[in-house]
Scaffold this motif. Structure first.
Motif, PDB file in Angstrom:
ATOM      1  N   GLY A   7      10.507 -12.072   2.971  1.00 19.50           N
ATOM      2  CA  GLY A   7       9.773 -11.320   3.975  1.00 19.50           C
ATOM      3  C   GLY A   7       8.502 -12.011   4.397  1.00 19.50           C
ATOM      4  O   GLY A   7       8.106 -13.043   3.847  1.00 19.50           O
ATOM      5  N   ILE A   8       7.865 -11.429   5.389  1.00 12.98           N
ATOM      6  CA  ILE A   8       6.595 -11.940   5.926  1.00 12.98           C
ATOM      7  C   ILE A   8       5.457 -11.328   5.127  1.00 12.98           C
ATOM      8  O   ILE A   8       5.380 -10.103   4.978  1.00 12.98           O
ATOM      9  CB  ILE A   8       6.459 -11.586   7.409  1.00 12.98           C
ATOM     10  N   ALA A  13       1.264  -9.149   7.346  1.00 10.51           N
ATOM     11  CA  ALA A  13       1.600  -7.957   6.566  1.00 10.51           C
ATOM     12  C   ALA A  13       0.377  -7.071   6.343  1.00 10.51           C
ATOM     13  O   ALA A  13       0.487  -5.840   6.349  1.00 10.51           O
ATOM     14  CB  ALA A  13       2.210  -8.359   5.228  1.00 10.51           C
ATOM     15  N   ARG A  25       5.699 -16.739   4.829  1.00  9.92           N
ATOM     16  CA  ARG A  25       6.880 -16.086   4.281  1.00  9.92           C
ATOM     17  C   ARG A  25       7.030 -16.448   2.810  1.00  9.92           C
ATOM     18  O   ARG A  25       6.674 -17.561   2.397  1.00  9.92           O
ATOM     19  CB  ARG A  25       8.135 -16.500   5.055  1.00  9.92           C
ATOM     20  N   LEU A  78       6.297  -4.673   0.434  1.00  7.99           N
ATOM     21  CA  LEU A  78       6.069  -4.877   1.855  1.00  7.99           C
ATOM     22  C   LEU A  78       6.474  -3.662   2.693  1.00  7.99           C
ATOM     23  O   LEU A  78       7.391  -2.920   2.326  1.00  7.99           O
ATOM     24  CB  LEU A  78       6.860  -6.085   2.355  1.00  7.99           C
ATOM     25  N   GLU A  81       9.329  -3.230   7.937  1.00  7.32           N
ATOM     26  CA  GLU A  81       9.530  -4.159   9.053  1.00  7.32           C
ATOM     27  C   GLU A  81       9.206  -5.614   8.689  1.00  7.32           C
ATOM     28  O   GLU A  81       9.525  -6.525   9.459  1.00  7.32           O
ATOM     29  CB  GLU A  81       8.688  -3.735  10.262  1.00  7.32           C
ATOM     30  N   CYS A  82       8.591  -5.830   7.534  1.00  7.41           N
ATOM     31  CA  CYS A  82       8.240  -7.193   7.134  1.00  7.41           C
ATOM     32  C   CYS A  82       9.359  -7.898   6.374  1.00  7.41           C
ATOM     33  O   CYS A  82       9.306  -9.113   6.177  1.00  7.41           O
ATOM     34  CB  CYS A  82       6.968  -7.197   6.289  1.00  7.41           C
ATOM     35  N   TYR A  83      10.359  -7.162   5.938  1.00 10.00           N
ATOM     36  CA  TYR A  83      11.472  -7.792   5.219  1.00 10.00           C
ATOM     37  C   TYR A  83      12.426  -8.465   6.200  1.00 10.00           C
ATOM     38  O   TYR A  83      12.745  -7.923   7.260  1.00 10.00           O
ATOM     39  CB  TYR A  83      12.234  -6.760   4.384  1.00 10.00           C
ATOM     40  N   GLU A  84      12.881  -9.667   5.816  1.00 15.07           N
ATOM     41  CA  GLU A  84      13.824 -10.413   6.642  1.00 15.07           C
ATOM     42  C   GLU A  84      15.180 -10.598   5.953  1.00 15.07           C
ATOM     43  O   GLU A  84      16.198 -10.734   6.619  1.00 15.07           O
ATOM     44  CB  GLU A  84      13.231 -11.775   7.007  1.00 15.07           C
ATOM     45  N   ARG A 160      -0.350  -2.930   3.951  1.00 13.47           N
ATOM     46  CA  ARG A 160      -0.940  -2.753   5.283  1.00 13.47           C
ATOM     47  C   ARG A 160      -2.268  -2.020   5.147  1.00 13.47           C
ATOM     48  O   ARG A 160      -2.308  -0.866   4.724  1.00 13.47           O
ATOM     49  CB  ARG A 160       0.038  -1.985   6.174  1.00 13.47           C
TER      50      ARG A 160
END
Length: 222
Positions: A7-8, A13, A25, A78, A81-84, A160
């Motif tokens: 993730g980012i 983040a 990342r 995280l 929305e930050c997980y990829e 966040r």
């Protein structure tokens, strides 16, 4: 390499990213289990700078997170929305994130990394680039102290930031010469860690972490 979770992280983040901020990342991967029995064991980390990506093999990642390393720890906390990348083992890792936590290691890690940022501030130069770097170090110092105290007090890592503008303004003040404000912030955090009654245990739950790691190894054994 089998990527389990990525993730980012960093300024994006935290909500502190500006127009020129890098996108950092981090991820966890599993090497083939049989590879550990050869003459040349797999690399424990893979790092690139363009783009900025750090990947840790799952055993090294577990050791870092158990030590309280803030960057490793935040991967498990995280915003969605930050997980990829989120595999089944990645989901399990998020599910056992509390097992990595312990009061002494959280306190020492977050205070220690914040102190590193303070030492960088005392070595800053007066150039434009130096001021920009100083503001960045000051923001990260304040962010580490805030996250560490919240984690120590609640057992939850806040990624966040609720008020990113405060951290930006603090960074600019310190870069402009208010080094005493940064020094007092560190001292106040040390006092808070001493008085807070933490819900965190004295030792992490290594048995739970070990069970996850052994399952990863079994799954990647032909």
């Amino acid at each position: 390499m089998h990527l389990l979770l990525s993730g980012i992280v960093g300024s994006v983040a935290y909500g502190l990213a500006g127009p020129d901020s890098d996108v950092d990342r981090i991820g966890v991967f599993a090497a083939p289990t049989v590879a550990f029995h050869g003459l040349h064991p797999p690399r424990e980390s893979v790092v690139t700078t363009d783009p900025d990506v750090t990947l840790h093999e799952c055993a090294k990642y577990a050791r870092l997170a158990l030590s309280g390393n803030p960057t490793a720890t935040e991967l498990m906390w995280l915003p969605e929305e930050c997980y990829e990348t989120r595999t089944g083992f990645g989901e399990r890792l998020i599910g056992i994130r509390a097992a990595f936590l312990s009061a002494p290691r959280v306190r020492d890690a977050y205070l220690g990394y914040a102190s590193q940022q303070f030492r960088k501030l005392t070595a800053r130069d007066s150039s434009v680039g130096g001021r920009r770097r100083s503001a960045k170090h000051a923001r990260h110092l304040a962010r580490l102290l805030h996250q560490g105290r919240v984690l120590y007090a609640t057992g939850v890592l806040e990624i966040r930031l609720a008020d990113p503008e405060w951290f930006r303004a603090f960074g600019e003040r310190v870069a402009g010469g208010a080094l005493a404000e940064a020094e007092e912030l560190v001292a106040a955090a040390e006092r808070d860690f001493a008085r807070i009654r933490t819900p965190l245990p004295e030792r992490p739950d290594e048995e739970t972490v070990e069970r996850w790691l052994l399952d990863v190894r079994a799954a990647h054994l032909p």
